[in-house]
Design a protein around this motif. Structure first.
Motif, PDB file in Angstrom:
ATOM      1  N   ASP A   1       0.810  -1.218   0.000  1.00 12.83           N
ATOM      2  CA  ASP A   1       0.000   0.000   0.000  1.00 12.83           C
ATOM      3  C   ASP A   1       0.847   1.273   0.000  1.00 12.83           C
ATOM      4  O   ASP A   1       0.414   2.313   0.473  1.00 12.83           O
ATOM      5  CB  ASP A   1      -0.939   0.003   1.210  1.00 12.83           C
ATOM      6  CG  ASP A   1      -0.194  -0.061   2.546  1.00 12.83           C
ATOM      7  OD1 ASP A   1       1.060  -0.112   2.529  1.00 12.83           O
ATOM      8  OD2 ASP A   1      -0.860  -0.060   3.596  1.00 12.83           O
ATOM      9  N   ARG A   2       2.075   1.184  -0.585  1.00 13.69           N
ATOM     10  CA  ARG A   2       2.959   2.351  -0.553  1.00 13.69           C
ATOM     11  C   ARG A   2       3.173   2.949  -1.947  1.00 13.69           C
ATOM     12  O   ARG A   2       4.109   3.712  -2.156  1.00 13.69           O
ATOM     13  CB  ARG A   2       4.310   1.971   0.063  1.00 13.69           C
ATOM     14  CG  ARG A   2       4.203   1.422   1.469  1.00 13.69           C
ATOM     15  CD  ARG A   2       5.559   1.193   2.113  1.00 13.69           C
ATOM     16  NE  ARG A   2       6.226   2.440   2.466  1.00 13.69           N
ATOM     17  CZ  ARG A   2       7.289   2.501   3.283  1.00 13.69           C
ATOM     18  NH1 ARG A   2       7.794   1.395   3.789  1.00 13.69           N
ATOM     19  NH2 ARG A   2       7.841   3.661   3.560  1.00 13.69           N
ATOM     20  N   THR A   3       2.330   2.595  -2.893  1.00 19.09           N
ATOM     21  CA  THR A   3       2.590   3.028  -4.268  1.00 19.09           C
ATOM     22  C   THR A   3       2.538   4.554  -4.429  1.00 19.09           C
ATOM     23  O   THR A   3       3.350   5.128  -5.153  1.00 19.09           O
ATOM     24  CB  THR A   3       1.616   2.367  -5.251  1.00 19.09           C
ATOM     25  OG1 THR A   3       0.278   2.500  -4.753  1.00 19.09           O
ATOM     26  CG2 THR A   3       1.931   0.899  -5.442  1.00 19.09           C
TER      27      THR A   3
ATOM     28  N   ILE B   1      -4.767   3.252  -8.519  1.00 16.71           N
ATOM     29  CA  ILE B   1      -5.143   4.341  -9.405  1.00 16.71           C
ATOM     30  C   ILE B   1      -4.745   5.704  -8.840  1.00 16.71           C
ATOM     31  O   ILE B   1      -4.387   6.625  -9.594  1.00 16.71           O
ATOM     32  CB  ILE B   1      -6.664   4.300  -9.720  1.00 16.71           C
ATOM     33  CG1 ILE B   1      -7.004   5.286 -10.836  1.00 16.71           C
ATOM     34  CG2 ILE B   1      -7.494   4.532  -8.476  1.00 16.71           C
ATOM     35  CD1 ILE B   1      -6.403   4.944 -12.168  1.00 16.71           C
ATOM     36  N   GLU B   2      -4.765   5.846  -7.519  1.00 17.71           N
ATOM     37  CA  GLU B   2      -4.398   7.127  -6.911  1.00 17.71           C
ATOM     38  C   GLU B   2      -2.959   7.497  -7.264  1.00 17.71           C
ATOM     39  O   GLU B   2      -2.657   8.659  -7.568  1.00 17.71           O
ATOM     40  CB  GLU B   2      -4.568   7.068  -5.393  1.00 17.71           C
ATOM     41  CG  GLU B   2      -4.373   8.409  -4.705  1.00 17.71           C
ATOM     42  CD  GLU B   2      -4.584   8.336  -3.203  1.00 17.71           C
ATOM     43  OE1 GLU B   2      -4.615   9.407  -2.563  1.00 17.71           O
ATOM     44  OE2 GLU B   2      -4.708   7.212  -2.660  1.00 17.71           O
ATOM     45  N   ALA B   3      -2.066   6.521  -7.245  1.00 18.39           N
ATOM     46  CA  ALA B   3      -0.664   6.782  -7.588  1.00 18.39           C
ATOM     47  C   ALA B   3      -0.533   7.188  -9.051  1.00 18.39           C
ATOM     48  O   ALA B   3       0.208   8.127  -9.387  1.00 18.39           O
ATOM     49  CB  ALA B   3       0.180   5.545  -7.307  1.00 18.39           C
ATOM     50  N   PHE B   4      -1.271   6.511  -9.920  1.00 19.68           N
ATOM     51  CA  PHE B   4      -1.165   6.816 -11.347  1.00 19.68           C
ATOM     52  C   PHE B   4      -1.793   8.165 -11.683  1.00 19.68           C
ATOM     53  O   PHE B   4      -1.288   8.898 -12.546  1.00 19.68           O
ATOM     54  CB  PHE B   4      -1.785   5.689 -12.174  1.00 19.68           C
ATOM     55  CG  PHE B   4      -1.092   4.369 -11.962  1.00 19.68           C
ATOM     56  CD1 PHE B   4       0.267   4.241 -12.210  1.00 19.68           C
ATOM     57  CD2 PHE B   4      -1.785   3.264 -11.498  1.00 19.68           C
ATOM     58  CE1 PHE B   4       0.926   3.039 -12.013  1.00 19.68           C
ATOM     59  CE2 PHE B   4      -1.143   2.057 -11.294  1.00 19.68           C
ATOM     60  CZ  PHE B   4       0.219   1.945 -11.549  1.00 19.68           C
TER      61      PHE B   4
ATOM     62  N   VAL C   1      -7.483   2.127 -17.887  1.00 13.86           N
ATOM     63  CA  VAL C   1      -7.874   2.693 -16.594  1.00 13.86           C
ATOM     64  C   VAL C   1      -6.753   3.539 -15.998  1.00 13.86           C
ATOM     65  O   VAL C   1      -6.961   4.674 -15.582  1.00 13.86           O
ATOM     66  CB  VAL C   1      -8.288   1.579 -15.607  1.00 13.86           C
ATOM     67  CG1 VAL C   1      -8.672   2.181 -14.252  1.00 13.86           C
ATOM     68  CG2 VAL C   1      -9.442   0.762 -16.178  1.00 13.86           C
ATOM     69  N   CYS C   2      -5.537   2.971 -15.995  1.00 12.65           N
ATOM     70  CA  CYS C   2      -4.433   3.638 -15.308  1.00 12.65           C
ATOM     71  C   CYS C   2      -3.633   4.582 -16.209  1.00 12.65           C
ATOM     72  O   CYS C   2      -2.981   5.493 -15.719  1.00 12.65           O
ATOM     73  CB  CYS C   2      -3.495   2.590 -14.704  1.00 12.65           C
ATOM     74  SG  CYS C   2      -4.295   1.514 -13.485  1.00 12.65           S
ATOM     75  N   GLY C   3      -3.664   4.345 -17.526  1.00  8.93           N
ATOM     76  CA  GLY C   3      -2.985   5.249 -18.441  1.00  8.93           C
ATOM     77  C   GLY C   3      -1.508   4.982 -18.630  1.00  8.93           C
ATOM     78  O   GLY C   3      -0.722   5.911 -18.846  1.00  8.93           O
ATOM     79  N   ALA C   4      -1.091   3.708 -18.584  1.00 10.06           N
ATOM     80  CA  ALA C   4       0.328   3.365 -18.717  1.00 10.06           C
ATOM     81  C   ALA C   4       0.891   3.830 -20.055  1.00 10.06           C
ATOM     82  O   ALA C   4       0.243   3.718 -21.090  1.00 10.06           O
ATOM     83  CB  ALA C   4       0.515   1.861 -18.566  1.00 10.06           C
TER      84      ALA C   4
END
Length: 366
Positions: free
Chosen positions: A157-159, A192-195, A224-227
């Motif tokens: 949970d540290r992303t 998703i919050e990190a991305f 979803v994440c936008g990689a």
């Protein structure tokens, strides 16, 4: 296609670009032994050759989860600043010795805090090690530039914290972000919050996806994440119908090809984690032939007992790839690198294209 396979030595002489390289997956066995002895960590073997064989055989179990278990030993010896420095320096030198001129090496600093280091301490020691490795490589007659991707662990949970760390060290050697670890049961969308934070900060990132989970994992990473890139991505082949005269791509496959989202493929590693059944049936050839932005990578040199020249040699032996294919994959990687555009152009126009033109001319003259 090339009538005669290229040898590892031939390919070693060519400039290559690596985008998917784990720092804790590429240690020298002798370094492992020496650091483990210093810190009192027990290894499965204390002879360098035997230890290298153990890593390869343990990682060759056929599952990503078992493959990842081998990292307990490499992470154990990466907990002190001087050890982080040494490992990074040797990685840069070893890649340069294999003819790699640019590499993005990734690692998860959150796994290196057991010896009292801070996250910043891990990053700074590692960056300093890469700089030293570049200097020593140049002294030995090889030029390499190494940049770093920081990884958050997808089961932890540290992303967001690691994403902020990556942004803090932007322009100091860190050029991007990734999430690593077991893909099954740990979708990228959980982070998703990190991305979203990275996108707000205009920081590029790649995501491991489509290695041991199907196209739905790739969809989550991209849609979803936008990689900006996909780590492995070989399971995308399941979204492509190759049974007819003309390949039929899913909307996702079209999107990835149309948007030139690079696939960071690591053939030998994929065989070990069941991303492919054999090199002969590996999806890389079909993806390359269909025009995807395919790149060739090591993933973990220690666990897969490999290096970039060996990976290309396997593809040359199996699919008849010659300099044209090696050059295209190398340019693909340079174009997808998380460098600024002028640096990418210089890498391609000043280093890659002149070298391959000379290699192709020499081959034609034989």
């Amino acid at each position: 296609m090339n009538a005669k396979p290229l040898s590892r030595e031939q390919i070693r002489s060519a400039p290559k670009v690596v985008l998917h390289e784990h720092l804790d997956g590429g240690l020298r066995p002798q370094t492992l032994i020496e650091i483990a002895d210093e810190i009192g960590h027990t290894l499965p073997a204390t002879d360098a050759e035997a230890l290298g064989n153990w890593f390869f055989e343990a990682a060759d179990s056929g599952t990503l989860e078992r493959y990842l278990e081998t990292f307990a030993h490499t992470i154990a010896v990466s907990q002190q600043a001087d050890h982080c420095f040494r490992i990074a320096s040797e990685a840069a030198q070893d890649l340069a010795e294999d003819g790699v001129v640019y590499a993005e090496v990734r690692y998860a600093p959150e796994q290196q805090l057991l010896g009292g280091l801070s996250l910043e301490g891990v990053v700074e020691a590692t960056l300093a090690g890469f700089e030293e490795g570049e200097r020593l490589a140049e002294k030995a007659g090889r030029t390499i530039k190494v940049r770093t991707l920081l990884c958050g662990m997808r089961h932890a949970d540290r992303t967001l914290e690691i994403a902020k760390l990556a942004v803090a060290y932007r322009d100091k050697g860190v050029v991007g972000f990734d999430i690593a670890g077991g893909e099954i049961g740990n979708p990228a969308e959980r982070h998703i919050e990190a991305f979203e934070y990275l996108r707000r900060e205009s920081m590029p990132f790649t995501i491991h996806a489509g290695e041991s989970v199907g196209p739905e994992s790739i969809w989550g990473a991209v849609a979803v994440c936008g990689a900006n890139r996909i780590g492995h991505g070989v399971q995308l082949i399941k979204d492509i119908d190759l049974t007819g005269d003309e390949a039929k791509l899913s909307n996702l496959a079209h999107y990835i090809r149309d948007r030139r989202i690079a696939l960071e493929v690591a053939p030998s590693s994929n065989l070990q984690t069941e991303g492919a059944e054999s090199i002969e049936t590996h999806p890389i050839k079909a993806l390359y032939d269909l025009g995807f932005r395919v790149t060739v990578n090591n993933d973990n040199r220690l666990m897969s007992r490999t290096h970039t020249s060996r990976e290309f040699a396997l593809l040359s032996e199996t699919f008849g790839w010659g300099w044209a294919e090696v050059k295209r994959c190398t340019e693909n990687a340079a174009k997808a690198a998380f460098l600024h555009h002028p640096e990418r152009r210089r890498l391609i126009e000043d280093v890659i294209r002149p070298a391959y033109a000379a290699l192709e001319s020499a081959t034609d003259a034989e």
